[in-house]
Design an enzyme around this catalytic site. Sequence first.
Site, mmCIF file in Angstrom:
data_model
loop_
_atom_site.group_PDB
_atom_site.id
_atom_site.type_symbol
_atom_site.label_atom_id
_atom_site.label_comp_id
_atom_site.label_asym_id
_atom_site.label_seq_id
_atom_site.Cartn_x
_atom_site.Cartn_y
_atom_site.Cartn_z
ATOM 1 C CE LYS A 194 98.939 68.429 -13.666
ATOM 2 N NZ LYS A 194 98.541 69.037 -14.955
ATOM 3 C CE LYS A 252 101.940 65.573 -14.536
ATOM 4 N NZ LYS A 252 101.453 66.396 -15.658
#
Length: 328
Positions: A194, A252
């Site tokens: 992320k 992400k």
Amino acid sequence: MFNRNRRLRTNESIRSIVRETSLSPQDFMLPMFVAEGKDIKSAIPSMPGIYRHSLDNTIKEVKEAWDLGIRAVNIYVKVSENLKDNTGKEAWNKDGLMQQTIRAIKDTVPEMIVMPDVALDPYSIYGHDGIIENGYVVNDPTIDALTRMSLSHAEAGADFVAPSDMMDGRVYAIRKALEENGHHNVGIMSYSAKYASAFYGPFRDALDSAPVDAQNIPKDKKTYQMDYANRIEAIKEALDDVAEGADIVMVKPGIAYLDIVREVKNAVNVPVAVYHVSGEYAMIKAAAERGWLDHDRIMIEQLYCIKRAGASLISTYFAKEASVLLNK
């Protein structure tokens, strides 16, 4: 010429039988924002078509998603300001909004896969994913809070818990706690890679969870989310999470990080999820509103690209719209 590659592109029937990547509603997970109250459908201005729903309307949305063929939902809650503090204790309240939502979804659509978000930012007075001490987001005390949060989700009926905080070692701690408490079949979808991305802005509008601008409070999340200049680090994070017990790893953002998706897919032996994030969604909506892009064609193309890069599951705000098109 004996090799004419265009033979396989002659018409749609031929193109369809040699197409390497397929896309269906079962490939999608629908992110959902839940708010306190009844009969609430509150628009999020930076995310056209996306709403904060009260629990009663959330259930209606889940039923609609199921009927479209979507089989997983990712749940986020907007917590009242009076429930926020620096410990995140509301996150493991067995009667909290998240726990109520999990139970209600499983009671209404038992086969829907429920993956609640595990991070403290919606519960934090500072808007950070962890507990702050002396101006720093501390790792190990945050893990203790995330573990309690995960157990409460499992006890409410979650199929997976989804730690999105990027603390070191939290997958191991959560897996250990789940096993010790008999939740052997509750999975972990870890946000492994992320990045500290500017694409998250509209999401923070949805939950009012941006880091606060105050003295001795970090103004961003760069001490725990990843540097977007790095590639090898993403592979290490994903491999560490698999070793610690993650059942699914996530990359992400999505479309701007397809190289990372492929690298992680090649490195791990578990499914890879991709979050097609709020900023990526908002850009398509804004450009389409101005007539600069064909909304549906760009939407489907981006989702195909994410799948082609290696995604087994795509968390996307386009889940419903794309499913309607694909079902036709």
